[in-house]
Design an enzyme around this catalytic site. Structure first.
Site, short mmCIF file in Angstrom:
data_model
loop_
_atom_site.label_atom_id
_atom_site.label_comp_id
_atom_site.label_asym_id
_atom_site.label_seq_id
_atom_site.Cartn_x
_atom_site.Cartn_y
_atom_site.Cartn_z
N SER A 121 0.60 -1.07 0.07
CA SER A 121 -0.02 -0.02 0.10
C SER A 121 0.88 1.30 0.08
CB SER A 121 -1.01 0.06 1.15
OG SER A 121 -1.84 0.94 0.95
N ASP A 145 -0.01 -4.51 -4.20
CA ASP A 145 -1.18 -3.81 -4.66
C ASP A 145 -1.10 -2.00 -4.61
OD1 ASP A 145 -3.95 -4.68 -5.43
OD2 ASP A 145 -4.79 -3.59 -3.53
N HIS A 294 -7.96 -5.04 -1.29
CA HIS A 294 -6.64 -4.48 -1.03
C HIS A 294 -6.09 -4.93 0.01
CE1 HIS A 294 -3.65 -1.41 -1.38
NE2 HIS A 294 -3.90 -0.77 0.04
#
EC number: 2.3.1.268
Length: 335
Positions: A121, A145, A294
């Site tokens: 992230s 991601d 996510h």
């Protein structure tokens, strides 16, 4: 300048402005492999792994996974606290350029080279920029991601995180309350109903000051539990920076090392635009898709750990000279 929303007005005032610092000394944990490739040899990698957490995470967020990665790759794994997170000091600014400088300083301080980055992230963007800006330091990376683009839509998520954390602050939960963690989670529900997200945000919540930790933004003497993030500063300081990306200064930059992207198929973070920019900046990319949103590290922990280990082990095998023992240039016999 961004104006805070009315909800963000906590009953306690901001104590002091945060100092400006070009670099900070980052807190970290070091996870060493317990297993070797051969029981009689001390074989470890001379290419350390640096694990970079997401927003409001810490070096403790995925400590168990990092130990598995250390054992699975026979490599030391450094888990770090970015500035304004965990036990690392509080300072401004909080942009990607500054976070990369902190990584560079950390590696210099600990004499790390040929590092392998794992970023999730926020940490994924930090890792991508570090690879682009510091190719002499970074050997390869696993990016979980995220993509090298601006993402203004995540600002609303950031604000919700901060609102939920400030609600804990306003609840004034005593440090002596034996049920403080559960009560904090309950206080967050109004703005953050997702239990997994609450669990991850609460990793920075403490009922006593860490030894040697000081911050102008936190009052550890008021008898209440505290987040180790300067949350009353974070909207103005971090919301727009986290969603940003230095487009102009990275134009034309390429990282020629191998990069594995782990993408959540139910996540919006790697859009068609992001996919295009990934190919521009990281020509030697590989993708692994996970049936997840996510929060891949929570939904698919075993799967993502295996992907990381397999990728780094393959890269090490491919780059090892034929006459050397895989893992270390000069393995020492145990006595």
């Amino acid at each position: 300048m961004f104006k805070p929303t009315r909800v963000l007005k906590s009953s306690q005032p901001i104590l002091n402005s945060l100092p400006h610092a070009e670099t900070v000394k980052m807190a970290y944990d070091l996870h060493l492999p317990k297993k070797t490739l051969h029981q009689n040899m001390n074989i470890t990698s001379d290419e350390p792994i640096v694990f970079v957490h997401g927003i409001f995470g810490s070096k403790k967020s995925y400590a168990t996974d990092s130990k598995l990665i250390a054992n699975g790759t026979h490599s030391p794994v450094y888990t770090i606290d970015l500035r304004n997170h965990g036990e690392t000091g509080h300072a401004q600014p909080f942009n990607y350029d500054t976070l990369v400088q902190d990584i560079k300083e950390f590696c210099s301080t600990h004499n790390l080279s040929n590092i392998k980055l794992v970023g999730y992230s926020l940490g994924a963007k930090v890792s991508m920029l570090a690879a682009l800006r510091l190719p002499e330091l970074v050997k390869s990376a696993v990016i979980i991601d995220n993509a090298p683009i601006k993402q203004p839509y995540i600002e609303s998520y950031m604000k919700q995180y901060i609102k939920s954390m400030l609600h804990v602050d306003d609840a004034k939960i005593s440090t002596t309350d034996k049920d403080w963690k559960r009560k904090a989670s309950e206080a967050m529900k109004r703005y953050m109903p997702n239990a997994t997200v609450r669990k991850n945000l609460l990793v920075n919540l403490v009922n006593k000051k860490p030894e040697g930790f000081e911050s102008p933004a936190i009052d550890f003497e008021n008898g209440n539990i505290q987040f180790l993030n300067p949350i009353k500063h974070m909207e103005e300081m971090a919301v727009k920076d986290v969603s940003d990306w230095p487009v102009e200064s990275t134009e034309g930059l390429k990282f020629d090392g191998p990069v594995k992207f782990i993408r959540g198929l139910k996540s919006p973070f790697i859009s068609p635009e992001g996919f295009k920019k990934i190919n521009e900046h990281f020509p030697k990319n590989e993708f692994y898709d996970v049936n997840s949103a996510h929060d891949i590290l929570d939904q698919r922990p075993s799967e993502y750990v295996k992907v990381i280990c397999d990728f780094f082990n393959l890269q090490r095998y491919n780059s090892a000279p034929a006459h050397t023992v895989l893992g270390h240039k000069a393995p020492e016999m145990r006595v």
